[in-house]
Scaffold this active site. Structure first.
Site, mmCIF file in Angstrom:
data_model
loop_
_atom_site.group_PDB
_atom_site.id
_atom_site.type_symbol
_atom_site.label_atom_id
_atom_site.label_comp_id
_atom_site.label_asym_id
_atom_site.label_seq_id
_atom_site.Cartn_x
_atom_site.Cartn_y
_atom_site.Cartn_z
ATOM 1 N N ALA A 159 0.935 -1.231 0.045
ATOM 2 C CA ALA A 159 -0.163 0.090 -0.170
ATOM 3 C C ALA A 159 0.930 1.173 0.045
ATOM 4 C CB ALA A 159 -0.959 0.029 1.242
ATOM 5 N N SER A 160 0.468 2.307 -0.763
ATOM 6 C CA SER A 160 1.319 3.476 -0.937
ATOM 7 C C SER A 160 2.743 3.238 -1.172
ATOM 8 C CB SER A 160 0.981 4.406 0.293
ATOM 9 O OG SER A 160 1.453 5.547 0.064
ATOM 10 N N SER A 161 3.472 3.668 -0.437
ATOM 11 C CA SER A 161 5.089 3.440 -0.563
ATOM 12 C C SER A 161 5.293 1.890 -0.772
ATOM 13 C CB SER A 161 5.723 3.728 0.784
ATOM 14 O OG SER A 161 7.298 3.586 0.585
#
Length: 435
Positions: A159-161
């Protein structure tokens, strides 16, 4: 010598004696049971040290369910900025799904300031170039060696990074991973910097746009010697993401359809849940080469309810064998389609009949097909349509949502055309190609 009659026992003393007698009888049995019963077991998250080459000092936590498959699959689950492996373990469903299906989960932890993964440096964007991807590859090798994991069933999600790292890992190690699922990511190489910084505002704001070929070349350059198969990719993004702009979803689709050599025209477009738009590329089935899910009105807050399960299904980990191969035809009933058109100067009507030639009912049917170039649906009946042109998916309405064995449904539409009044082609019913 005087004698005195014994005092009859009171009710309380009788109950006390009875209780002592019962206790004396029960204690040996209870003791035996306590000795014989094994202590309750529960899988725990375990920190692993000295797992191999680790140039950027990542942390590693490992979750091994109490019951795992023989030669278990491995899922690498990569956290967001400011997060950690234990936090991602606690805040997502991947460990409980591992309990259910018997795979192993690796949770890497970024230990630099801000706890973001390096997806920017030249070292990170090159196979075995140093930095975080090398450490994660070492974690996988550790699990392969110490837990007899299946090297042909390695998957990654984040998720995200962690989603950005998912893109990076598939580019750097296409021979290691079978598939990835990126929640709120950016294309491989989009976050690249040359000044030592870890943040690329232009990419984060969705301002970088390249051709599919350009994106594909960037990903392939990470491991230019690779000539084998490439891992499949599932992509998720919210339309209201204020951290990593939704535009990045379209750029990821360009990149991975090019890398995998499939058309950018969806083979299927549907809405499996309200506010979701799902597109599949290269195949209409459950394990298409590329699958993208855009979620209306959603910000930077994924994965949400039910999304981890869909990622696991995309990987093929929701089956005891964990078979990551082609779509297993989840709706195996055979089907046949007939399509006819009646055209005039600039328009046409089309009638499509779908027949269930199998011996089980087909519930909630959806028929994917492709309209000839220049045609656009203007009205329809007996079905809902996902698009007006190109790749279209028709789904049943309330009165015809189920096709019984040996039965059929008929629906139709009116369309404009630009001189090509032919019938649609490429029919697939619930992911299964039809005669």
């Amino acid at each position: 010598m005087s004698t005195r009659a014994a005092t009859p026992p009171t009710r309380r003393s009788r109950l006390r004696r009875l209780g002592l007698a019962l206790l004396a009888a029960v204690l040996p049995t209870l003791a035996a049971l306590l000795v014989a019963a094994p202590p309750a077991q529960a899988a725990t998250l375990t920190e692993i040290r000295d797992f191999g080459a680790n140039p950027s000092n990542l942390g590693m936590h490992l979750y091994v369910p109490d019951t795992v498959q023989d030669e278990p699959p491995v899922l690498v689950a990569v956290h967001y900025c400011t997060g950690s492996g234990p936090a991602f373990h606690a805040g997502t469903r991947f460990a409980s799904l591992a309990d259910q299906y018997g795979f192993v989960v690796i949770y890497p932890s970024a230990t630099r300031s801000g706890q973001c993964f390096d997806v920017s440096s030249p070292q990170a964007l090159t196979r075995d170039g140093g930095s975080d991807p090398v450490g994660i590859r070492s974690m996988i090798s550790y699990v392969e060696t110490h837990h007899d994991a299946d090297p042909d069933r390695i998957f990654v999600t984040g998720a995200s990074s962690g989603a950005m790292m998912t893109n990076v890992l598939l580019g750097n190690y296409p021979d290691v991973f079978q598939a990835g699922a990126a929640f709120m990511g950016v294309p491989f190489g989009c976050f690249a910097t040359s000044d030592g910084s870890e943040w690329n505002s232009q990419c984060a704001n969705g301002q970088i746009s390249r051709t599919p070929q350009e994106w594909g070349d960037i990903a392939r350059a990470a491991h230019p010697g690779h000539t084998g198969p490439r891992p499949r990719m599932q992509l998720w993004h919210g339309t209201e993401d204020a951290i990593l702009h939704h535009n990045n979803l379209g750029e990821e689709i360009k990149q991975w359809t090019n890398v995998l050599g499939v058309s950018q025209t969806p083979a299927l477009t549907d809405s499996p849940q309200p506010n979701w738009t799902r597109t599949r590329y290269g195949d209409a089935g459950e394990r298409a080469p590329v699958e993208a899910i855009s979620i209306s009105s959603m910000g930077h807050d994924l994965p949400g309810s039910g999304m981890a399960e869909r990622a696991i299904a995309f990987f093929g980990l929701d089956e005891p064998t964990g078979d990551p191969g082609p779509d297993p035809d989840p709706d195996p009933a055979a089907c046949a389609v007939t399509a006819t058109t009646n055209a005039w100067n600039a328009g046409l009507t089309a009638e499509i009949t779908v027949s269930n030639t199998g011996d089980t009912a087909i519930d909630d049917w959806r028929l994917a097909f492709t309209l000839p170039a220049g045609q656009a649906i203007t009205a329809g009946w007996n079905a809902h349509y996902s698009a007006e042109s190109g790749a279209v998916t028709a789904t049943g309405v309330a009165h015809n949502a189920t096709i019984p064995p040996g039965g059929s449904v008929t629906f139709g539409y009116q369309a404009s055309h630009g001189g090509t009044p032919a019938a649609p082609t490429g029919f697939a019913l619930n992911g299964t190609a039809c005669a």
